[in-house]
Design a protein around this motif. Structure first.
Motif, PDB file in Angstrom:
ATOM      1  N   LEU A   1      -0.300  -4.288  -6.897  1.00 38.33           N
ATOM      2  CA  LEU A   1      -1.366  -3.910  -5.966  1.00 38.33           C
ATOM      3  C   LEU A   1      -0.949  -2.723  -5.099  1.00 38.33           C
ATOM      4  CD1 LEU A   1      -2.604  -7.429  -4.830  1.00 38.33           C
ATOM      5  CD2 LEU A   1      -3.814  -5.794  -6.279  1.00 38.33           C
ATOM      6  N   LEU A   2       0.274  -2.757  -4.596  1.00 35.93           N
ATOM      7  CA  LEU A   2       0.762  -1.710  -3.706  1.00 35.93           C
ATOM      8  C   LEU A   2       0.810  -0.347  -4.401  1.00 35.93           C
ATOM      9  CD1 LEU A   2       1.958  -1.178  -0.864  1.00 35.93           C
ATOM     10  CD2 LEU A   2       4.201  -1.577  -1.875  1.00 35.93           C
ATOM     11  N   THR A   3       1.202  -0.332  -5.668  1.00 37.42           N
ATOM     12  CA  THR A   3       1.334   0.936  -6.404  1.00 37.42           C
ATOM     13  C   THR A   3       0.119   1.250  -7.267  1.00 37.42           C
ATOM     14  OG1 THR A   3       2.418  -0.106  -8.287  1.00 37.42           O
ATOM     15  CG2 THR A   3       3.838   0.680  -6.495  1.00 37.42           C
ATOM     16  N   LEU A   4      -0.929   0.461  -7.104  1.00 40.85           N
ATOM     17  CA  LEU A   4      -2.157   0.631  -7.891  1.00 40.85           C
ATOM     18  C   LEU A   4      -1.885   0.571  -9.399  1.00 40.85           C
ATOM     19  CD1 LEU A   4      -3.841   3.455  -5.796  1.00 40.85           C
ATOM     20  CD2 LEU A   4      -4.224   0.989  -5.637  1.00 40.85           C
ATOM     21  N   GLY A   5      -0.941  -0.256  -9.767  1.00 40.93           N
ATOM     22  CA  GLY A   5      -0.636  -0.479 -11.171  1.00 40.93           C
ATOM     23  C   GLY A   5       0.396   0.454 -11.769  1.00 40.93           C
ATOM     24  N   LEU A   6       0.845   1.450 -11.022  1.00 39.53           N
ATOM     25  CA  LEU A   6       1.813   2.404 -11.580  1.00 39.53           C
ATOM     26  C   LEU A   6       3.175   1.775 -11.843  1.00 39.53           C
ATOM     27  CD1 LEU A   6       0.948   5.648  -9.616  1.00 39.53           C
ATOM     28  CD2 LEU A   6       0.436   5.096 -11.988  1.00 39.53           C
ATOM     29  N   ILE A   7       3.468   0.666 -11.178  1.00 44.79           N
ATOM     30  CA  ILE A   7       4.729  -0.034 -11.435  1.00 44.79           C
ATOM     31  C   ILE A   7       4.774  -0.524 -12.878  1.00 44.79           C
ATOM     32  CG2 ILE A   7       3.966  -2.318 -10.688  1.00 44.79           C
ATOM     33  CD1 ILE A   7       7.350  -0.863  -9.805  1.00 44.79           C
TER      34      ILE A   7
END
Length: 128
Positions: A69-75
Protein backbone atom coordinates in the motif's frame (compact mmCIF):
# COMPACT_ATOMS: atom_id res chain seq x y z
CA UNK A 1 -8.46 -33.22 -16.97
CA UNK A 2 -8.85 -29.51 -17.70
CA UNK A 3 -6.83 -28.73 -14.57
CA UNK A 4 -3.94 -30.87 -15.82
CA UNK A 5 -4.12 -29.30 -19.27
CA UNK A 6 -4.04 -25.80 -17.77
CA UNK A 7 -1.14 -26.74 -15.52
CA UNK A 8 0.88 -28.14 -18.43
CA UNK A 9 0.17 -25.07 -20.57
CA UNK A 10 1.23 -22.81 -17.69
CA UNK A 11 4.42 -24.83 -17.20
CA UNK A 12 5.22 -24.72 -20.93
CA UNK A 13 4.58 -20.98 -21.24
CA UNK A 14 6.76 -20.27 -18.21
CA UNK A 15 9.53 -22.45 -19.65
CA UNK A 16 9.35 -20.53 -22.95
CA UNK A 17 9.47 -17.25 -21.02
CA UNK A 18 12.58 -18.41 -19.15
CA UNK A 19 14.20 -19.43 -22.43
CA UNK A 20 13.51 -16.01 -23.97
CA UNK A 21 14.77 -14.29 -20.81
CA UNK A 22 18.01 -16.27 -20.98
CA UNK A 23 18.42 -15.21 -24.61
CA UNK A 24 17.56 -11.54 -24.22
CA UNK A 25 18.50 -10.38 -20.73
CA UNK A 26 22.18 -10.05 -19.84
CA UNK A 27 23.00 -11.77 -16.57
CA UNK A 28 20.62 -14.70 -17.02
CA UNK A 29 22.49 -17.74 -18.27
CA UNK A 30 21.50 -21.23 -19.28
CA UNK A 31 24.63 -23.34 -19.78
CA UNK A 32 23.60 -26.52 -21.57
CA UNK A 33 25.02 -28.24 -24.60
CA UNK A 34 22.11 -30.16 -26.09
CA UNK A 35 18.57 -29.10 -26.88
CA UNK A 36 17.18 -31.92 -24.74
CA UNK A 37 19.15 -30.75 -21.69
CA UNK A 38 18.00 -27.19 -22.33
CA UNK A 39 14.32 -28.18 -22.51
CA UNK A 40 14.53 -30.33 -19.38
CA UNK A 41 16.34 -27.58 -17.49
CA UNK A 42 13.81 -24.94 -18.56
CA UNK A 43 10.85 -27.10 -17.55
CA UNK A 44 12.41 -27.87 -14.16
CA UNK A 45 13.28 -24.21 -13.55
CA UNK A 46 9.73 -23.21 -14.52
CA UNK A 47 8.40 -25.77 -12.03
CA UNK A 48 10.69 -24.45 -9.30
CA UNK A 49 9.58 -20.89 -10.07
CA UNK A 50 5.93 -21.94 -9.92
CA UNK A 51 6.36 -23.64 -6.55
CA UNK A 52 8.35 -20.72 -5.11
CA UNK A 53 5.68 -18.27 -6.25
CA UNK A 54 2.78 -20.43 -5.10
CA UNK A 55 4.23 -20.95 -1.63
CA UNK A 56 5.99 -17.68 -0.79
CA UNK A 57 4.15 -14.95 -2.67
CA UNK A 58 0.87 -15.18 -0.69
CA UNK A 59 2.81 -15.16 2.58
CA UNK A 60 4.88 -12.16 1.49
CA UNK A 61 1.81 -10.26 0.30
CA UNK A 62 0.00 -10.92 3.56
CA UNK A 63 2.90 -9.98 5.80
CA UNK A 64 3.99 -7.04 3.64
CA UNK A 65 0.53 -5.67 2.91
CA UNK A 66 1.49 -2.27 4.35
CA UNK A 67 4.53 -2.00 2.09
CA UNK A 68 2.40 -2.79 -0.97
CA UNK A 69 0.00 0.00 0.00
CA UNK A 70 2.76 2.44 0.95
CA UNK A 71 4.65 1.97 -2.34
CA UNK A 72 1.50 1.66 -4.46
CA UNK A 73 2.54 -1.84 -5.44
CA UNK A 74 6.06 -1.01 -6.61
CA UNK A 75 7.51 -3.24 -3.89
CA UNK A 76 6.20 -6.10 -6.04
CA UNK A 77 9.13 -5.51 -8.43
CA UNK A 78 11.56 -6.04 -5.55
CA UNK A 79 9.69 -9.09 -4.25
CA UNK A 80 9.48 -10.68 -7.71
CA UNK A 81 13.18 -10.02 -8.30
CA UNK A 82 14.05 -11.69 -5.01
CA UNK A 83 11.83 -14.68 -5.82
CA UNK A 84 13.56 -14.91 -9.22
CA UNK A 85 16.95 -14.93 -7.44
CA UNK A 86 15.67 -17.59 -5.04
CA UNK A 87 14.64 -19.70 -8.02
CA UNK A 88 18.15 -19.36 -9.45
CA UNK A 89 19.68 -20.35 -6.11
CA UNK A 90 17.44 -23.43 -5.76
CA UNK A 91 18.21 -24.43 -9.35
CA UNK A 92 21.92 -24.19 -8.55
CA UNK A 93 21.48 -26.30 -5.42
CA UNK A 94 19.84 -29.12 -7.39
CA UNK A 95 22.48 -28.94 -10.12
CA UNK A 96 20.55 -27.21 -12.89
CA UNK A 97 22.69 -25.02 -15.18
CA UNK A 98 20.50 -21.91 -14.77
CA UNK A 99 21.98 -18.81 -13.15
CA UNK A 100 20.98 -15.20 -12.50
CA UNK A 101 23.96 -12.93 -11.86
CA UNK A 102 22.43 -10.50 -9.39
CA UNK A 103 19.42 -8.59 -8.20
CA UNK A 104 19.75 -5.57 -10.48
CA UNK A 105 19.19 -5.61 -13.38
CA UNK A 106 19.12 -9.35 -14.12
CA UNK A 107 16.68 -10.62 -11.48
CA UNK A 108 14.29 -7.66 -11.57
CA UNK A 109 14.18 -7.47 -15.36
CA UNK A 110 14.04 -11.26 -15.64
CA UNK A 111 11.07 -11.51 -13.29
CA UNK A 112 9.30 -8.67 -15.07
CA UNK A 113 10.01 -10.18 -18.49
CA UNK A 114 8.94 -13.70 -17.47
CA UNK A 115 5.74 -12.33 -15.95
CA UNK A 116 4.81 -10.35 -19.06
CA UNK A 117 5.68 -13.12 -21.53
CA UNK A 118 3.83 -15.73 -19.47
CA UNK A 119 0.79 -13.46 -19.28
CA UNK A 120 0.81 -12.84 -23.06
CA UNK A 121 1.30 -16.51 -23.94
CA UNK A 122 -1.37 -17.52 -21.41
CA UNK A 123 -3.82 -15.08 -22.98
CA UNK A 124 -3.04 -16.37 -26.48
CA UNK A 125 -3.28 -20.04 -25.52
CA UNK A 126 -6.27 -19.54 -23.18
CA UNK A 127 -4.78 -21.68 -20.42
CA UNK A 128 -7.73 -21.35 -18.01
Amino acid sequence: MDFLKGLLIRLATTAVAFWLAALLIPGITLNTESVTDKVITLVLVAAIFGVVNAVLQPIIKTVGCGFYLLTLGLIALVVNGLLFLLTSWIAGQVGLPFHVDGFWPAAVLGALFVGIVTWILGAILDRD
